[in-house]
Each structure stands twice: as C-alpha cells, then as structure tokens.
Write an enzyme that holds these catalytic residues in place. Sequence first.
Site, PDB file in Angstrom:
ATOM      1  CG  ASP A 185       2.793   4.171  -7.250  1.00 49.86           C
ATOM      2  OD1 ASP A 185       2.000   4.939  -6.671  1.00 49.86           O
ATOM      3  OD2 ASP A 185       2.486   3.024  -7.611  1.00 49.86           O
TER       4      ASP A 185
ATOM      5  N   GLY B 242       0.796  -1.213   0.000  1.00 42.86           N
ATOM      6  CA  GLY B 242       0.000   0.000   0.000  1.00 42.86           C
ATOM      7  C   GLY B 242       0.829   1.264   0.000  1.00 42.86           C
TER       8      GLY B 242
END
Length: 437
Positions: free
Chosen positions: A203, A155
């Site tokens: 990300d 996560g």
Amino acid sequence: MGRLSWPSEEELEAVKKMVAKISGRGVEEVKVVVSPYRICPLGAHIDHQGGAVSAMTINKGILLGFVASENQQVVLRSGQFQGEVRFRIDEMQHPRPVNCKNGEDHTNNGSTIHEECQWGNYARGASYALQRAGNLLKQGIVGYICGSEGLDSSGLSSSAAVGIAYLLTFECANNLTMSPTENIELDRLIENEYLGLKNGILDQSAILLSRYGCLTYMNCKTKEHKLVKSPKLQENQSKEEHREYKILLAFSGLKQALTSNPGYNRRVYECQEAAKALLSASGNSLMEPVLCNVEPEAYEAHKDKLETNLARRAEHYFSENMRVTKGLEAWSSGKIEEFGKLISASGLSSIQNYECGCEPLIQLYEVLLKTPGVFGARFSGAGFRGCCLAFVDVNHAAEAASFVKDEYQKLQPKLANQLNQETAVLICEAGDCAHVI
C-alpha cells in the site's frame, strides 16, 4: 510535476481556508499534503510473503493542510470525524495495537467518535515511526485532514494514505528529507509496530512510488521497484489491440469485516505455516518462514504434503506471483484485454484459494465479470469489506457504471441503499504519488 484533475483548485482552497480558520494564520502560509488512494490490479495478498505486486494510485485520496505551530503542540481536526487530536510532537509515543471500531481506516462513514483512537492514532503513529528511526522532532503543526468527499474509502488503503500524509507533514514541518523508500519503511512501522497490523508494504509503496500513467511493480522481498509506462500505439499494433481504459470502483456498502471471518492476520499466519512446512520438506528449515523463500520447484515437489488450508494459501501465492509477471508483459505490450483476464483470475484465486470475500463482495465481483466493457475485475484491498475494482473500456465506462449499480441493487438492496448514490459506482483515472503542495 504537472497538475492533474485531483485535487482541484477548489478542494485545495477549501482545505487551506479551514486550516487558516483553525490556526488564525493566513491562507498563503498553508501547505497541503496530497496522499492518493491506491488500487492493486495484480499481486493480491502476497506482499507480506515477499511476493511481486503491481499497483497504481487513483485521482482520489487524502488532503492534509497544515501550518507550523508556534511550539511543539500538534493540533488536528478531521473533515470526517468529530473531536480534536492534541499531543506534543516531542513526547515519546508507545505502540497501541488497534482494538477499536473502525481502527483500520480513515473512512468516510460519518461514525460518531467516542475515542480518539478512532482517527488520531495515525498521527501519533507517524510521530512514533519518525522517533523510532532516530529523528528529532521539535516543530508541531496545526492541521486539517479530509478524504475525497462522499467516497467510502474502504478497500483503497486509506489507512496507508493517512499514515503517509502525516509522515510527509511532520517531515516538512521539521525540515526532514526522506526518500520514498525511507517513508515506505516508516509507514510500515506505523502499521506493523504501532498499530499491530500484519500487512506488507504494497500500500505505502504504491502511494509513494507511483507516477501518472504508469503501473508500479515491486518485488517485496528485494524492495526492487520499477515503473512500467502505459503503452502507446505501436506501428505494428492494430487499433483493436490498443484499448484505452478507465478504472471503475464499485462499492459494496460493507463498512466492517464480518466478525465471523477469521480475517487478515489469520491468513498471514497460514501463509507462514505453509512456508515453514515447505522449507522443512526441502531441507531449508533455518530460513525465515515466508513463501518468497520457497523456490517454485520446491513448492511443486512438496505441495502435496500441505494440509488443505495451507495448500490453498500457497497455491494463491505462487499462482498470483505468476500472474504479476504475465500482467507486466501484457501491460507493457498494450494488451489490456489480456491484462484484464489476469485481474479476474486473481479475483477468483482470492475467493477460492485465499478464501477472502463475503457474499456481497463476491456478488459484486460476479456482476462486474458480466458487465459490458469490463476487461477484468477483482476485490480491492483485503476483500473482507469495501469495494471491487475493474478496468473498463473508456467508451463503455458510463454504461458499465449504470449496469453495475442496477444489478447490485437487485442483489443487495439494503446495502446498496446505504451507499451515496452519486459515488456508489465511480469512474476514476490513474493518479500520481503522494507529495506536498
């Protein structure tokens, strides 16, 4: 770049000593790549559609110590996984889509490793990406990689942190100079082409562009990015408006996505189908079917033509884009409570419109919403496993952590008992970008 709280001198020294032991070289020769984990307060699940996102790193992540080898050989060991990865840096790598257990993350779950693809593929993928971009690699390395001790990194985009760590390592060893934007694209090659994951660039952008004390904004369509500094108390701003925060991470104990869940790639496909339908309805059927190519006015005019699932995905995209815009305004004005409310609304849309999450994560999210001192909360990462993040009042952080831990234990005792009790709920601070020490 000033030294932050992570990594500590002790952590750096431990990694250097391990590399020295493996390679037979001196500790003073060892370099260490620091690649932090990231959180995404706003901008969930829209990067792959060219949406606007916000992110920051935390003071936890991946450390990769290395020395140049005496030839083209790459030799790697891991602090979390068994075995040794070996390959030649100059040999051509070929895509190998992830199909093995735990293939998506370099997580700290102590799993027994049966196949090298459990963790070695990210190193090979970095070699592939650099070669694919036309770089000549000649210098191998001896390296040791590890994640923050005792922390379940699911996560927190540990996969991107690992990929970037290998890219920076191979570039440093081979005297290659790459800009952060170039490395964003190289990590995309690792994830999308080499591993076959259909994710966007949020990300790696967060990990490579973030700066301590800033919120990173990125338009994933234009690649435009900017750093929005943490606000300072203004003369016309009351103390009640300016609230200091910490980042709270609450872990679910879920290690893998539920097999009954259609998962990440299915949602991406549905977003593309929604875009295709909306573009066709607005007379733009020749445009690439991603939602960023659909004007908000066209969405409003034609959204009633979408089937239920596609309508939900599109609603999440357009509402989340708006939350990012409002969130940047709140952040830059020092309105952390308003910022927090938008984070919680993002979490709700992720559940209702994007339909990610499962019972334990949704329960954890709901616990955080009623936790004293929490400004806002949502899932961290894809939302099929892992953890929830929250922004919490600095004066109530310890109390909040204890409350969350106790309440989740009541709801999910089996999962809660599987967690490392010292890191089940973690209070973190903002971090810096990936770099070489």
